[in-house]
Each structure stands twice: as structure tokens, then as C-alpha cells.
Design a protein around this motif. Sequence first.
Motif, PDB file in Angstrom:
ATOM      1  N   GLY A  85     -40.789  18.939 115.721  1.00  0.00           N
ATOM      2  CA  GLY A  85     -39.754  17.912 115.540  1.00  0.00           C
ATOM      3  C   GLY A  85     -39.362  17.742 114.080  1.00  0.00           C
ATOM      4  O   GLY A  85     -39.902  18.391 113.194  1.00  0.00           O
ATOM      5  N   GLU A  86     -38.365  16.861 113.879  1.00  0.00           N
ATOM      6  CA  GLU A  86     -37.837  16.617 112.533  1.00  0.00           C
ATOM      7  C   GLU A  86     -38.099  15.163 112.148  1.00  0.00           C
ATOM      8  O   GLU A  86     -37.990  14.262 112.972  1.00  0.00           O
ATOM      9  CB  GLU A  86     -36.321  16.857 112.512  1.00  0.00           C
ATOM     10  N   VAL A  87     -38.417  14.948 110.875  1.00  0.00           N
ATOM     11  CA  VAL A  87     -38.642  13.601 110.334  1.00  0.00           C
ATOM     12  C   VAL A  87     -37.345  13.075 109.722  1.00  0.00           C
ATOM     13  O   VAL A  87     -36.692  13.782 108.963  1.00  0.00           O
ATOM     14  CB  VAL A  87     -39.706  13.632 109.206  1.00  0.00           C
ATOM     15  N   THR A 165     -26.679  19.602 115.196  1.00  0.00           N
ATOM     16  CA  THR A 165     -28.007  19.557 114.579  1.00  0.00           C
ATOM     17  C   THR A 165     -28.931  20.581 115.225  1.00  0.00           C
ATOM     18  O   THR A 165     -28.660  21.086 116.314  1.00  0.00           O
ATOM     19  CB  THR A 165     -28.673  18.167 114.723  1.00  0.00           C
ATOM     20  N   ARG A 166     -30.041  20.825 114.526  1.00  0.00           N
ATOM     21  CA  ARG A 166     -31.090  21.633 115.136  1.00  0.00           C
ATOM     22  C   ARG A 166     -32.400  20.856 114.963  1.00  0.00           C
ATOM     23  O   ARG A 166     -32.568  20.075 114.028  1.00  0.00           O
ATOM     24  CB  ARG A 166     -31.131  23.027 114.521  1.00  0.00           C
ATOM     25  N   VAL A 167     -33.279  21.095 115.926  1.00  0.00           N
ATOM     26  CA  VAL A 167     -34.592  20.465 115.884  1.00  0.00           C
ATOM     27  C   VAL A 167     -35.638  21.548 116.136  1.00  0.00           C
ATOM     28  O   VAL A 167     -35.525  22.318 117.092  1.00  0.00           O
ATOM     29  CB  VAL A 167     -34.712  19.346 116.943  1.00  0.00           C
ATOM     30  N   TYR A 213     -28.532  21.318  99.159  1.00  0.00           N
ATOM     31  CA  TYR A 213     -28.488  20.142 100.040  1.00  0.00           C
ATOM     32  C   TYR A 213     -29.362  20.330 101.271  1.00  0.00           C
ATOM     33  O   TYR A 213     -29.492  21.435 101.802  1.00  0.00           O
ATOM     34  CB  TYR A 213     -27.047  19.882 100.497  1.00  0.00           C
ATOM     35  N   HIS A 214     -29.928  19.230 101.726  1.00  0.00           N
ATOM     36  CA  HIS A 214     -30.736  19.201 102.948  1.00  0.00           C
ATOM     37  C   HIS A 214     -30.450  17.849 103.606  1.00  0.00           C
ATOM     38  O   HIS A 214     -30.761  16.806 103.040  1.00  0.00           O
ATOM     39  CB  HIS A 214     -32.219  19.329 102.559  1.00  0.00           C
ATOM     40  N   PHE A 215     -29.785  17.896 104.763  1.00  0.00           N
ATOM     41  CA  PHE A 215     -29.387  16.655 105.435  1.00  0.00           C
ATOM     42  C   PHE A 215     -30.028  16.549 106.814  1.00  0.00           C
ATOM     43  O   PHE A 215     -30.024  17.526 107.576  1.00  0.00           O
ATOM     44  CB  PHE A 215     -27.863  16.617 105.649  1.00  0.00           C
ATOM     45  N   HIS A 216     -30.519  15.361 107.156  1.00  0.00           N
ATOM     46  CA  HIS A 216     -30.921  15.055 108.526  1.00  0.00           C
ATOM     47  C   HIS A 216     -30.032  13.915 109.026  1.00  0.00           C
ATOM     48  O   HIS A 216     -29.696  13.011 108.261  1.00  0.00           O
ATOM     49  CB  HIS A 216     -32.391  14.646 108.610  1.00  0.00           C
ATOM     50  N   PHE A 217     -29.669  13.984 110.306  1.00  0.00           N
ATOM     51  CA  PHE A 217     -28.772  12.979 110.897  1.00  0.00           C
ATOM     52  C   PHE A 217     -29.553  12.035 111.794  1.00  0.00           C
ATOM     53  O   PHE A 217     -30.475  12.451 112.498  1.00  0.00           O
ATOM     54  CB  PHE A 217     -27.691  13.687 111.738  1.00  0.00           C
ATOM     55  N   GLY A 226     -31.335  14.977 114.032  1.00  0.00           N
ATOM     56  CA  GLY A 226     -31.767  16.345 113.765  1.00  0.00           C
ATOM     57  C   GLY A 226     -31.354  16.825 112.388  1.00  0.00           C
ATOM     58  O   GLY A 226     -30.706  16.097 111.623  1.00  0.00           O
ATOM     59  N   HIS A 227     -31.753  18.065 112.109  1.00  0.00           N
ATOM     60  CA  HIS A 227     -31.397  18.723 110.838  1.00  0.00           C
ATOM     61  C   HIS A 227     -29.940  19.182 110.942  1.00  0.00           C
ATOM     62  O   HIS A 227     -29.581  19.886 111.891  1.00  0.00           O
ATOM     63  CB  HIS A 227     -32.357  19.914 110.659  1.00  0.00           C
ATOM     64  N   VAL A 228     -29.110  18.749 110.011  1.00  0.00           N
ATOM     65  CA  VAL A 228     -27.672  18.964 110.153  1.00  0.00           C
ATOM     66  C   VAL A 228     -27.274  20.417 109.864  1.00  0.00           C
ATOM     67  O   VAL A 228     -27.627  20.969 108.818  1.00  0.00           O
ATOM     68  CB  VAL A 228     -26.894  18.023 109.208  1.00  0.00           C
ATOM     69  N   ALA A 272     -34.000  29.983 107.180  1.00  0.00           N
ATOM     70  CA  ALA A 272     -34.572  29.007 108.125  1.00  0.00           C
ATOM     71  C   ALA A 272     -33.774  27.711 108.130  1.00  0.00           C
ATOM     72  O   ALA A 272     -33.612  27.070 109.165  1.00  0.00           O
ATOM     73  CB  ALA A 272     -36.017  28.709 107.744  1.00  0.00           C
ATOM     74  N   GLU A 273     -33.235  27.315 106.995  1.00  0.00           N
ATOM     75  CA  GLU A 273     -32.514  26.035 106.898  1.00  0.00           C
ATOM     76  C   GLU A 273     -31.093  26.136 107.445  1.00  0.00           C
ATOM     77  O   GLU A 273     -30.543  25.171 107.936  1.00  0.00           O
ATOM     78  CB  GLU A 273     -32.463  25.552 105.447  1.00  0.00           C
ATOM     79  N   ASN A 274     -30.480  27.311 107.318  1.00  0.00           N
ATOM     80  CA  ASN A 274     -29.044  27.388 107.600  1.00  0.00           C
ATOM     81  C   ASN A 274     -28.663  28.209 108.821  1.00  0.00           C
ATOM     82  O   ASN A 274     -27.578  28.033 109.358  1.00  0.00           O
ATOM     83  CB  ASN A 274     -28.304  27.976 106.389  1.00  0.00           C
TER      84      ASN A 274
HETATM   85 ZN   LIG Z   1     -34.393  19.805 107.747  1.00  0.00          ZN
END
Ligand SMILES: [Zn+2]
Length: 279
Positions: A85-87, A165-167, A213-217, A226-228, A272-274
Amino acid sequence: MKTITCNLPDSLYRALLERTRADQSSCDHVVSMALSQCLGKPMHTLFQVSTSAALVEGLYQGAVEVSRLLGHGGFGLGTFIDLDGEVVVLDGVCYRISADGAVTEVEGHQLVPYAVVTRFKTEFTIGCHRLRSFEDLVRVCDELRESNNVFYAFRIDGTFSRVKTRVMRAVIEGTGLKSAASAQAEFLFEKQQGTLVGLWSPGFAGSFSVPGYHFHFLSTDRHRGGHVLECMDFTGTIRGCAMNEMHVSLPETEEFLKADLTRDPSTDLLSAENDHESK
Ligand SMILES: [Zn+2]
């Protein structure tokens, strides 16, 4: 940094020592936090658990309790044990977004392997009307940043016509971040009101942080997140602050102490991030 010498009542001194033990913090840190609250001068310090290099190498075991994390800031992002999961940390509450899409509040005793938090305070702000794409939103954030060499936190509140988003799904121990990211869940939300919790890190911080940049929604009703990966048609407010101090808490787990973290993590981290299914 300045050094001060002062006289304290015995009772306060004992309480100070107890707090440093309980939080596993330095005396400098506890005194600075107390003065910051008492004098109304927020410290723009980034508190980070573990490093991005450790994540890339598959070190996802618990390092720091959520209650300790929240003691260092009520705004931030991260991941859970085994990447399950995502924090999102927002307004002093830690949320977990699970791969089945559920959003839950996380109890203080739970451990996280990687997270970054700060005490968000608005230093600059701008209103936006119908920013078409994620790229447009990032461009506005770029214009608000005065430097490429300090960290920034961005809080973006408003409405989006779409948010993708992705989780992360839980992986078995030792799976590298790049292959873990290929098993992620993706979500597409339409007509959403919510907040992007964002951090921007300088390129030189690549072994510690996620550069750029690193965004979570998190939606306003706290039901989606999730991770945007993408967003569209944003109308609302972008607020931000700069941070020029960083406190990194390194895990004391055997896996971390024995791991080879000499490899440059940047390429794996970027994919992994994008990367996502539609690319
Ligand atoms: Zn993330």
C-alpha cells in the motif's frame, strides 16, 4: 546553527531526557521542537525514514512507528512493510491506501519502512483554473520554486476531472522496487475533489530521496487515493514551502545493516515511480 547553555529545573531536565529516549531523538531536536512550538516558529525540517536506495534494493521491513513519524510532521508520503500500500500523511493523520483501493487510518504502533514528512506551512500560494494536465501542474510548481538545491513541499487542494493513481501490492521480501512496481494496481477517478501531497527533491539527493516531484492523492472524503501518475483539469490552490534541513532515520534492521547500498538507484527509481500500464 547556534549553541546555547541554559539552566533548567531538575523536573524539566528529567522530562527532556525521557522524551529523547522515547522518541530516539537528540536533545537538540527535542529542544528545537519545543521552542519552535512555544515561539510559533515552525521548523521546515524534512524527516525521512530509510533511503530510496534501500527501497530499490528491496528493503521493505518496518523501521519507524507511525506515532514517531507523526511527531515529526503531519504532512508527507511513503510506503508500508512489504510495499503493501501507499502512505499519505495529511493534516496530522496517517492513511493507508491498499491495492484493493480501500483507504484506512493507520494506528500509531504500526511500522513503516520508508516515509518522508514535514510540518507544512504555506510560504507561497497561487490559485489555478483548469490546468489541463499533470505536466501543466508541474510547470506551475516549477515556477513557484526559487531553487533547485533545497527541498519543497507542495499541498494542492481542489477539483480534478480525472486522477490516475497506482498503489503497490505486497511483495515477498527482497523483491527489487523495479519488479515490485510491475505488479501495481491502477485506479482512475473522475470528477474528484481532493488533495495532492507533494514533495520535490533536488537531483543530488537521489540516493536518499526520489529526485524531482513525488505526489500522492487523497480525496476529500478520504475514500480514494494513491501515488499520482496523471491528473487532468485541476482547479484550486497550490501552496508550498521550502525546506533546507533534513533528518534521516536509518533502519537498524539486520537486513539494512548488511545490505549493499552502493549501487546508484536513480534509473530503477525513475521507472518504478513513473511507469504504468498505459505507457
Ligand atoms: Zn509514491
